[in-house]
Design an enzyme around this catalytic site. Sequence first.
Site, PDB file in Angstrom:
ATOM      1  N   ASP A 189      41.671  34.396  47.457  1.00 51.22           N
ATOM      2  CA  ASP A 189      40.869  35.362  46.702  1.00 51.22           C
ATOM      3  C   ASP A 189      39.378  35.064  46.862  1.00 51.22           C
ATOM      4  OD1 ASP A 189      42.632  37.145  45.504  1.00 51.22           O
ATOM      5  OD2 ASP A 189      43.002  35.857  43.772  1.00 51.22           O
ATOM      6  N   GLU A 244      49.380  45.646  41.352  1.00 50.37           N
ATOM      7  CA  GLU A 244      49.694  44.855  40.155  1.00 50.37           C
ATOM      8  C   GLU A 244      49.882  45.724  38.922  1.00 50.37           C
ATOM      9  OE1 GLU A 244      48.137  41.012  37.537  1.00 50.37           O
ATOM     10  OE2 GLU A 244      47.128  41.519  39.422  1.00 50.37           O
ATOM     11  N   ASP A 267      42.585  33.502  42.352  1.00 49.73           N
ATOM     12  CA  ASP A 267      41.583  33.121  41.354  1.00 49.73           C
ATOM     13  C   ASP A 267      42.252  32.913  39.995  1.00 49.73           C
ATOM     14  OD1 ASP A 267      42.088  35.768  40.727  1.00 49.73           O
ATOM     15  OD2 ASP A 267      40.032  36.460  41.017  1.00 49.73           O
ATOM     16  N   SER A 268      43.568  33.128  39.957  1.00 52.57           N
ATOM     17  CA  SER A 268      44.360  32.744  38.785  1.00 52.57           C
ATOM     18  C   SER A 268      44.292  31.241  38.549  1.00 52.57           C
ATOM     19  CB  SER A 268      45.823  33.173  38.951  1.00 52.57           C
ATOM     20  OG  SER A 268      46.330  32.781  40.224  1.00 52.57           O
ATOM     21  N   GLU A 280      39.589  42.555  45.159  1.00 51.93           N
ATOM     22  CA  GLU A 280      40.035  43.558  44.191  1.00 51.93           C
ATOM     23  C   GLU A 280      39.142  44.790  44.239  1.00 51.93           C
ATOM     24  OE1 GLU A 280      40.236  41.960  40.260  1.00 51.93           O
ATOM     25  OE2 GLU A 280      41.532  40.284  40.816  1.00 51.93           O
ATOM     26  N   LYS A 318      41.556  38.117  49.968  1.00 56.48           N
ATOM     27  CA  LYS A 318      41.956  39.230  49.103  1.00 56.48           C
ATOM     28  C   LYS A 318      40.782  39.622  48.218  1.00 56.48           C
ATOM     29  CE  LYS A 318      44.970  38.716  45.637  1.00 56.48           C
ATOM     30  NZ  LYS A 318      44.168  39.165  44.455  1.00 56.48           N
TER      31      LYS A 318
END
Length: 271
Positions: A90, A189, A51-52, A122, A120
């Site tokens: 993501d 991270e 999602d970067s 978070e 993925k």
Amino acid sequence: MSVHKTIKRVTTSALRDMKARNEKISMLTSYDYSMARVLDEAGIDVILVGDSAANVFAGFETTLPITLDNMIYHAAAVSRGTKRAMVLADLPFGEYQGSVEKAYEAAVRMMKESGAHALKLEGGVEIIDNIKKIVQAGIPVCGHLGLTPQSIYKFGDFGVRAKEEAEAEKLRTDALALQEAGCFAVVLEKIPAKLAEEVSQSLEIPTIGIGAGNGCDGQVLVVNDMLGMTKDFKPKFLRQYTNIYDIISTATAEYVADVKSKNYPNENEQY
């Protein structure tokens, strides 16, 4: 007679085997077909459709604005560009932090429409039931702990996480919970290297570090950062392997000059 070599796709079990034999896992982000194809042919193990993309592709300040439709679009493009690498996508902010049902529906949509091989998410124990539901549906899930960019407004900055013992202990607990819930790997991270190494050794599943030292089972970077395309972003953990920004800038300036001077196209470059 030509012999076609079969290209084997990197799988979750392959990543676990790599950890077992102490072979480090390589991961980079990608958001489009052309870049994915280059990374895949260069031998990358996992391509993260992060999602970067909200930051480096779309120019947003945080990852929060990117939508599920956006992520499906990027992941589908990347999937079409790969033959060997695992494509890990993501799930974006807001699609899985609420009800189990909504998280499950978002995960199924992503898998069906993007061609990604795994997702993925978070967070730790707060979303563990949602992760269990997704895993039970047969969808591989990678966790993400430490600095979780979707929670940036809660943290207040992009600083190192888990420096204090209370947060470090929660991270240890979360990592074990993610493994117990069925995650096949976890991204760590921007946490202290010593803690990342400790967590990596405590888990049977692989850890992928970004700003978390060399004790993790693999490493991931944003490809635009690694290639030197993001000119002003130079955190301590980033190693730039080339300077694409200057290369593209120089080439563009030469092209502009050639067009203006009528040097391009020449007689050999026209029909």
